[in-house]
Write a protein that holds these residues in place. Structure first.
Motif, PDB file in Angstrom:
ATOM      1  N   TRP A   1       0.851  -1.186   0.000  1.00  0.00           N
ATOM      2  CA  TRP A   1       0.000   0.000   0.000  1.00  0.00           C
ATOM      3  C   TRP A   1       0.899   1.253   0.000  1.00  0.00           C
ATOM      4  O   TRP A   1       1.271   1.761   1.058  1.00  0.00           O
ATOM      5  N   PRO A   2       1.255   1.735  -1.187  1.00  0.00           N
ATOM      6  CA  PRO A   2       2.136   2.919  -1.262  1.00  0.00           C
ATOM      7  C   PRO A   2       1.474   4.178  -0.723  1.00  0.00           C
ATOM      8  O   PRO A   2       2.144   5.119  -0.294  1.00  0.00           O
ATOM      9  N   GLU A   3       0.129   4.196  -0.761  1.00  0.00           N
ATOM     10  CA  GLU A   3      -0.608   5.345  -0.237  1.00  0.00           C
ATOM     11  C   GLU A   3      -1.982   4.851   0.218  1.00  0.00           C
ATOM     12  O   GLU A   3      -2.440   3.785  -0.222  1.00  0.00           O
ATOM     13  N   PRO A   4      -2.643   5.596   1.088  1.00  0.00           N
ATOM     14  CA  PRO A   4      -3.950   5.151   1.608  1.00  0.00           C
ATOM     15  C   PRO A   4      -4.961   4.924   0.489  1.00  0.00           C
ATOM     16  O   PRO A   4      -5.101   5.751  -0.424  1.00  0.00           O
ATOM     17  N   GLY A   5      -5.643   3.777   0.567  1.00  0.00           N
ATOM     18  CA  GLY A   5      -6.676   3.453  -0.401  1.00  0.00           C
ATOM     19  C   GLY A   5      -6.166   2.894  -1.708  1.00  0.00           C
ATOM     20  O   GLY A   5      -6.958   2.628  -2.621  1.00  0.00           O
ATOM     21  N   ARG A   6      -4.878   2.697  -1.837  1.00  0.00           N
ATOM     22  CA  ARG A   6      -4.318   2.182  -3.094  1.00  0.00           C
ATOM     23  C   ARG A   6      -3.393   1.002  -2.796  1.00  0.00           C
ATOM     24  O   ARG A   6      -2.441   1.133  -2.043  1.00  0.00           O
ATOM     25  N   GLN A   7      -3.731  -0.158  -3.364  1.00  0.00           N
ATOM     26  CA  GLN A   7      -2.897  -1.338  -3.183  1.00  0.00           C
ATOM     27  C   GLN A   7      -2.275  -1.756  -4.504  1.00  0.00           C
ATOM     28  O   GLN A   7      -2.868  -1.604  -5.567  1.00  0.00           O
ATOM     29  N   VAL A   8      -1.064  -2.291  -4.388  1.00  0.00           N
ATOM     30  CA  VAL A   8      -0.313  -2.687  -5.574  1.00  0.00           C
ATOM     31  C   VAL A   8       0.160  -4.128  -5.381  1.00  0.00           C
ATOM     32  O   VAL A   8       0.729  -4.471  -4.334  1.00  0.00           O
ATOM     33  N   LEU A   9      -0.078  -4.962  -6.376  1.00  0.00           N
ATOM     34  CA  LEU A   9       0.398  -6.344  -6.334  1.00  0.00           C
ATOM     35  C   LEU A   9       1.919  -6.358  -6.487  1.00  0.00           C
ATOM     36  O   LEU A   9       2.454  -5.869  -7.480  1.00  0.00           O
ATOM     37  N   VAL A  10       2.589  -6.935  -5.492  1.00  0.00           N
ATOM     38  CA  VAL A  10       4.053  -6.940  -5.529  1.00  0.00           C
ATOM     39  C   VAL A  10       4.635  -8.348  -5.628  1.00  0.00           C
ATOM     40  O   VAL A  10       5.845  -8.498  -5.836  1.00  0.00           O
ATOM     41  N   GLY A  11       3.804  -9.377  -5.448  1.00  0.00           N
ATOM     42  CA  GLY A  11       4.357 -10.723  -5.556  1.00  0.00           C
ATOM     43  C   GLY A  11       3.399 -11.804  -5.097  1.00  0.00           C
ATOM     44  O   GLY A  11       2.226 -11.554  -4.804  1.00  0.00           O
ATOM     45  N   TYR A  12       3.952 -13.020  -5.035  1.00  0.00           N
ATOM     46  CA  TYR A  12       3.177 -14.200  -4.653  1.00  0.00           C
ATOM     47  C   TYR A  12       3.939 -14.987  -3.593  1.00  0.00           C
ATOM     48  O   TYR A  12       5.170 -15.040  -3.611  1.00  0.00           O
ATOM     49  N   VAL A  13       3.168 -15.609  -2.694  1.00  0.00           N
ATOM     50  CA  VAL A  13       3.763 -16.402  -1.620  1.00  0.00           C
ATOM     51  C   VAL A  13       3.256 -17.836  -1.742  1.00  0.00           C
ATOM     52  O   VAL A  13       2.051 -18.084  -1.845  1.00  0.00           O
ATOM     53  N   VAL A  14       4.167 -18.779  -1.721  1.00  0.00           N
ATOM     54  CA  VAL A  14       3.834 -20.205  -1.767  1.00  0.00           C
ATOM     55  C   VAL A  14       4.294 -20.849  -0.470  1.00  0.00           C
ATOM     56  O   VAL A  14       5.447 -20.653  -0.048  1.00  0.00           O
ATOM     57  N   SER A  15       3.383 -21.595   0.162  1.00  0.00           N
ATOM     58  CA  SER A  15       3.746 -22.333   1.386  1.00  0.00           C
ATOM     59  C   SER A  15       3.360 -23.796   1.221  1.00  0.00           C
ATOM     60  O   SER A  15       2.293 -24.115   0.686  1.00  0.00           O
ATOM     61  N   ASN A  16       4.235 -24.664   1.683  1.00  0.00           N
ATOM     62  CA  ASN A  16       4.017 -26.108   1.594  1.00  0.00           C
ATOM     63  C   ASN A  16       4.466 -26.731   2.907  1.00  0.00           C
ATOM     64  O   ASN A  16       5.641 -26.634   3.284  1.00  0.00           O
ATOM     65  N   GLY A  17       3.512 -27.351   3.636  1.00  0.00           N
ATOM     66  CA  GLY A  17       3.828 -27.920   4.948  1.00  0.00           C
ATOM     67  C   GLY A  17       3.628 -29.411   5.006  1.00  0.00           C
ATOM     68  O   GLY A  17       2.694 -29.957   4.394  1.00  0.00           O
ATOM     69  N   VAL A  18       4.500 -30.105   5.734  1.00  0.00           N
ATOM     70  CA  VAL A  18       4.403 -31.554   5.899  1.00  0.00           C
ATOM     71  C   VAL A  18       4.542 -31.919   7.377  1.00  0.00           C
ATOM     72  O   VAL A  18       5.156 -31.181   8.161  1.00  0.00           O
ATOM     73  N   ALA A  19       3.961 -33.055   7.741  1.00  0.00           N
ATOM     74  CA  ALA A  19       4.135 -33.641   9.075  1.00  0.00           C
ATOM     75  C   ALA A  19       5.101 -34.811   8.946  1.00  0.00           C
ATOM     76  O   ALA A  19       4.931 -35.681   8.082  1.00  0.00           O
ATOM     77  N   VAL A  20       6.100 -34.837   9.806  1.00  0.00           N
ATOM     78  CA  VAL A  20       7.155 -35.840   9.732  1.00  0.00           C
ATOM     79  C   VAL A  20       7.180 -36.647  11.030  1.00  0.00           C
ATOM     80  O   VAL A  20       7.263 -36.078  12.126  1.00  0.00           O
ATOM     81  N   LYS A  21       7.092 -37.972  10.896  1.00  0.00           N
ATOM     82  CA  LYS A  21       7.192 -38.863  12.054  1.00  0.00           C
ATOM     83  C   LYS A  21       8.642 -39.308  12.228  1.00  0.00           C
ATOM     84  O   LYS A  21       9.239 -39.858  11.306  1.00  0.00           O
ATOM     85  N   ILE A  22       9.151 -39.096  13.427  1.00  0.00           N
ATOM     86  CA  ILE A  22      10.537 -39.468  13.735  1.00  0.00           C
ATOM     87  C   ILE A  22      10.510 -40.453  14.900  1.00  0.00           C
ATOM     88  O   ILE A  22      10.063 -40.105  16.010  1.00  0.00           O
ATOM     89  N   ARG A  23      10.973 -41.666  14.659  1.00  0.00           N
ATOM     90  CA  ARG A  23      10.956 -42.692  15.707  1.00  0.00           C
ATOM     91  C   ARG A  23      12.270 -42.759  16.487  1.00  0.00           C
ATOM     92  O   ARG A  23      12.302 -43.268  17.595  1.00  0.00           O
ATOM     93  N   ASP A  24      13.323 -42.290  15.891  1.00  0.00           N
ATOM     94  CA  ASP A  24      14.608 -42.249  16.597  1.00  0.00           C
ATOM     95  C   ASP A  24      14.666 -40.923  17.367  1.00  0.00           C
ATOM     96  O   ASP A  24      15.126 -39.899  16.852  1.00  0.00           O
ATOM     97  N   LEU A  25      14.203 -40.953  18.617  1.00  0.00           N
ATOM     98  CA  LEU A  25      14.086 -39.718  19.383  1.00  0.00           C
ATOM     99  C   LEU A  25      15.451 -39.104  19.708  1.00  0.00           C
ATOM    100  O   LEU A  25      15.555 -37.881  19.890  1.00  0.00           O
ATOM    101  N   ASP A  26      16.478 -39.912  19.774  1.00  0.00           N
ATOM    102  CA  ASP A  26      17.812 -39.377  20.058  1.00  0.00           C
ATOM    103  C   ASP A  26      18.363 -38.554  18.886  1.00  0.00           C
ATOM    104  O   ASP A  26      19.299 -37.766  19.074  1.00  0.00           O
TER     105      ASP A  26
END
Length: 282
Positions: free
Chosen positions: A143-168
């Protein structure tokens, strides 16, 4: 003389007619009285019948109230708990990339996630031990100024759950995937649990029932009543495992520091089971 006899005859007929009318009136009054008596008797019988019906209804109401109080007794809860060491760590890992175009953001996220997966595979963590939790692409505005928005980019997120049995090796694995994923890597959470909780069910139920019995006996002694048999028992939940979770704040520091290595402690867990029991009062 003949005239005199005629007058006497007419007077006799008149007296006879008065006598007849008088008898008819008495009979009518008698019949009316009988009818009234019958109506009163009928009404009385009806009132008596209604009174008897009301008495029966009242008796039924009392019986129903008595049935409603038949559930009286001692209602108590019991709990069984077992402390044990966890045998599984669940790590929530995410990569997040930001670029001016969607394709570039996707490319950065894919390179980071592939590095993390390869690092996990080298540790023998493969297949169902790695599961995607979420994948998201959203726009980023400025938002360079009030009431005006400008597209500046894109965000990609990718999440996974990982099981770890070797606790050490949990700390080492975190360091390795952080390096493999680069600056796009995020460690959101880590939790410790017991993978197979079924072997503890019998012990938990025994502890929960004994706890309920102890409490019920105590209440009976306090109330001065004799404790009867157990009427019902309900198990709430299978076994509630109190998992130990850690937030993401401490791991942000671990990622940014090359030395020393990340130290993770699994600690101890508590497995709980709750029941609801009802005891009779003798």
């Amino acid at each position: 003389m003949a005239l005199f006899r005629s007058i006497l005859l007419k007077l006799g007929i008149f007296v006879l007619m008065l006598s007849v009318f008088s008898c008819g009136g008495d009979n009518a009054v008698s019949n009316s009285t009988q009818a009234t008596a019958y109506e009163i008797s009928s009404n009385s019988d009806l009132m008596i019948a209604r009174s008897a019906s009301q008495t029966r209804d009242a008796g039924l109401s009392v019986t129903q109230n008595q049935l409603d109080t038949s559930g009286a007794g001692i209602w108590i809860s019991g709990q069984g708990s077992v402390s044990l060491k966890p045998d599984l760590a669940v790590l929530s890992v995410e990569v997040e990339s930001d670029a001016k175009t969607v394709s570039k953001a996707l490319e950065i996220a894919a390179i980071s996630m592939n590095g993390i997966i390869n690092s996990l595979n080298s540790r023998g963590i493969v297949g169902t031990d790695v599961q995607t939790q979420h994948f998201n692409i959203h726009t980023r505005y400025d938002w360079p100024e009030p009431g005006r928005q400008v597209l500046v980019g894109y965000v990609v997120s990718n999440g996974v759950a990982v099981k770890i049995r070797d606790l050490d090796a949990v700390g080492e694995i975190i360091d390795e995937i952080t390096i493999a994923g680069g600056d796009s890597t995020r460690i959101n959470n880590i939790g410790f649990t017991v993978e197979d909780q079924a072997p503890y069910a019998a012990e938990l139920r025994e502890l929960a029932v004994n706890d309920a019995l102890t409490k019920a006996r105590h209440y009976a002694d306090l109330a001065g009543v004799t404790l009867g048999s157990m009427l019902s028992i309900t198990e709430s939940g299978g076994g509630n495992l109190m998992e130990r979770d850690f937030g993401s704040g401490s791991f942000t520091m671990a990622r940014s520091a090359a030395v020393p290595p990340t130290n993770i402690s699994s600690g101890e867990l508590e497995l709980k089971l709750n029941i609801q029991a009802v005891f009779q009062i003798q």
